[in-house]
Design an enzyme around this catalytic site. Structure first.
Site, PDB file in Angstrom:
ATOM      1  N   ASP A   1      -6.088  -5.626   3.564  1.00 46.93           N
ATOM      2  CA  ASP A   1      -7.189  -5.047   2.783  1.00 46.93           C
ATOM      3  C   ASP A   1      -8.354  -6.029   2.673  1.00 46.93           C
ATOM      4  OD1 ASP A   1      -6.105  -6.876   1.000  1.00 46.93           O
ATOM      5  OD2 ASP A   1      -6.020  -5.488  -0.694  1.00 46.93           O
TER       6      ASP A   1
ATOM      7  N   SER B   1       0.095  -9.288  -0.849  1.00 39.40           N
ATOM      8  CA  SER B   1      -1.209  -9.572  -0.244  1.00 39.40           C
ATOM      9  C   SER B   1      -1.237 -10.938   0.445  1.00 39.40           C
ATOM     10  CB  SER B   1      -2.300  -9.460  -1.316  1.00 39.40           C
ATOM     11  OG  SER B   1      -3.581  -9.477  -0.754  1.00 39.40           O
TER      12      SER B   1
ATOM     13  N   ASP C   1      -5.634 -10.452   5.933  1.00 33.20           N
ATOM     14  CA  ASP C   1      -4.581 -11.044   5.105  1.00 33.20           C
ATOM     15  C   ASP C   1      -3.303 -10.232   5.291  1.00 33.20           C
ATOM     16  OD1 ASP C   1      -5.312  -8.777   3.705  1.00 33.20           O
ATOM     17  OD2 ASP C   1      -5.257  -9.729   1.734  1.00 33.20           O
TER      18      ASP C   1
ATOM     19  N   ASP D   1      -1.713  -7.852   3.846  1.00 35.81           N
ATOM     20  CA  ASP D   1      -1.685  -6.385   3.762  1.00 35.81           C
ATOM     21  C   ASP D   1      -2.951  -5.746   4.316  1.00 35.81           C
ATOM     22  OD1 ASP D   1      -3.265  -7.252   1.630  1.00 35.81           O
ATOM     23  OD2 ASP D   1      -2.650  -5.612   0.322  1.00 35.81           O
TER      24      ASP D   1
END
Length: 445
Positions: A246, A99, A242, A244
């Site tokens: 999400d 992340s 960010d 990833d």
């Protein structure tokens, strides 16, 4: 030994996440999913970290060794894995990502066949298998029973179509100038295509991943560059994702970073205005500002609180039959379109809101004033039980006496202590935060 944190398994690649550890975890997870297997297929995606190749290959070896057929789709956002796992009828989905963490770290997130993150009891079941030597070593397949692996590069189109379907059909983005910061991460291909195809005038920054520059002074954790580009480009909106994708951070037309609680409030009311809410409940975590609750109440909406973590937001939403909720950090869930936080779905909904408001984003996204809040992420050396620290209880009692709301917890993914304080008196807030920092530095650093 506990393996899972608050968002899957995370650690330094090559230190905690060694090939042997990942293979063992992959076998354990695969055996757990086998209990409910319908298709013998597992989907694997990743972000743009260099170590993703190592982790991916270890997982593929593990899963094929116990008979699973693996579909590899390369760099894609975490919410894309959740969507595609269900869409492609897989038993499970796996996202390789840490992340917002630096590139040296990596992580593994698991999704069930419906695209939901695993519940804590499911994670514990995988941990039990992980520690069962006999079961692990008796599970290998031979001959034709060994699974296969194939790489599919064109599934990105499915996700792009899905994202565009989440945007109101009567609108387009032709009147908006938008800056996208993809954090050199998983959204670097998807985000520009979606916004361009919907008609926006798009400027993209930090979209050249090299395996080591994900989240590096860019993206949702470092939105200052985005803020400058929005002002320079005279854009209507800026969106930072960010690593990833999400999580979303929004910048308005004046270059101001929009607070996550304001975003939750204005989006919740927008969903209500479209009769798109499944209930009068909106879910947020314990970190949410008291002003959010008061604002939603004024709009005849009820705020439900839950533990920090987007999977807990999702579980609380299901419990309350809600279809909208999120965290002030930018993990926002529109469950009609995504089972987990989806930065791109959220960015499209923000764009629609601004379009329909016919206001500048600096006005449309600023519906109420927040109470003063201070959040500190303190680097620590050890994680001792907070209740065991001498003087800790007395500190909390003093904060309560002064009517300072407090939330103090360890990060589930990093060696950090997160301290949140909220009060009406900003100077008192700063004074008490300094006292808390000095207290914890003396005990944990």
């Amino acid at each position: 030994m506990k393996i899972f944190g608050t968002d899957g398994v995370r650690g330094r690649a090559g230190v905690k996440l060694t090939p042997m550890f990942v293979m063992r975890l992959g076998i354990a997870a695969g055996l757990y999913f086998k209990k409910h297997s319908k298709t013998d297929k597992i989907l694997i995606g990743k972000d743009t970290r260099k170590s993703g190749y190592m982790v991916e290959n270890a997982l593929v070896s593990a899963l094929t060794s116990i008979g699973y057929n693996v579909i590899q789709i390369g760099p894609m956002p975490t919410p894309a894995i959740a969507f595609l796992t269900e869409d492609m009828r897989c038993d499970a989905g796996i996202m390789i990502s840490a992340s917002h963490n630096p590139f040296e770290d990596n992580g593994i997130k698991f999704f069930n066949s419906y695209g939901y993150k695993l519940k804590e009891e499911e994670e514990r079941a995988i941990e039990e298998i992980f520690h069962n030597e006999e079961l692990l070593h008796s599970s290998y397949k031979v001959g034709e029973s060994v699974g296969n692996a194939k790489r599919i590069d064109d599934v990105i189109g499915r996700y792009i179509v899905h994202l565009k379907h989440s945007f109101p059909k009567h609108l387009n983005l032709q009147s908006l100038r938008i800056v996208l910061d993809t954090a050199n991460g998983a959204a670097y291909k998807v985000a520009p295509v979606v916004f361009s195809e919907l008609g926006a005038d798009v400027l993209v920054i930090n979209d050249e991943p090299n395996g080591c520059n994900i989240n590096e002074q860019c993206g949702a954790l470092h939105p200052n560059q985005l803020s400058q580009e929005v002002k320079k480009y005279r854009a209507d909106l800026g969106f930072a994702f960010d690593g990833d994708a999400d999580r979303l951070v929004v910048v308005d037309n004046l270059g101001n970073i929009v607070h996550g609680d304001k975003l939750l409030g204005v989006l919740g009311v927008y969903q209500k205005s479209k009769n798109a809410l499944s209930s009068q409940a909106i879910v947020a975590t314990n970190m949410s500002n008291l002003a959010l609750k008061e604002y939603l109440k004024s709009q005849d909406l009820e705020l439900k609180h839950c533990t920090i973590g987007d999977k807990f937001v999702s579980e609380c939403m299901q419990l309350n039959k809600a279809n909208f909720g999120g965290e002030q950090s930018g993990h926002i869930i529109f469950s009609d379109y995504a089972k987990t936080g989806d930065g791109l779905v959220c960015a499209l909904q923000v764009s629609a809101l601004v379009l329909e408001s016919k206001l500048a984003s600096s006005v449309a996204l600023n519906p109420f004033e927040l109470y003063p809040q201070s959040l500190v992420n303190l680097d620590i050396q050890k994680k001792l039980p907070l209740e065991s620290l001498k003087g800790y209880s007395a500190l909390l009692k003093e904060l309560d006496k002064l009517e300072i709301r407090h939330l103090i917890r360890y990060s589930g993914t990093e060696n950090k202590l997160r301290i949140l304080l909220e009060a009406k008196d900003e100077k008192l807030l700063e004074l008490k935060m300094q006292e808390l920092k000095e207290f914890f530095e003396g005990h944990l650093c």
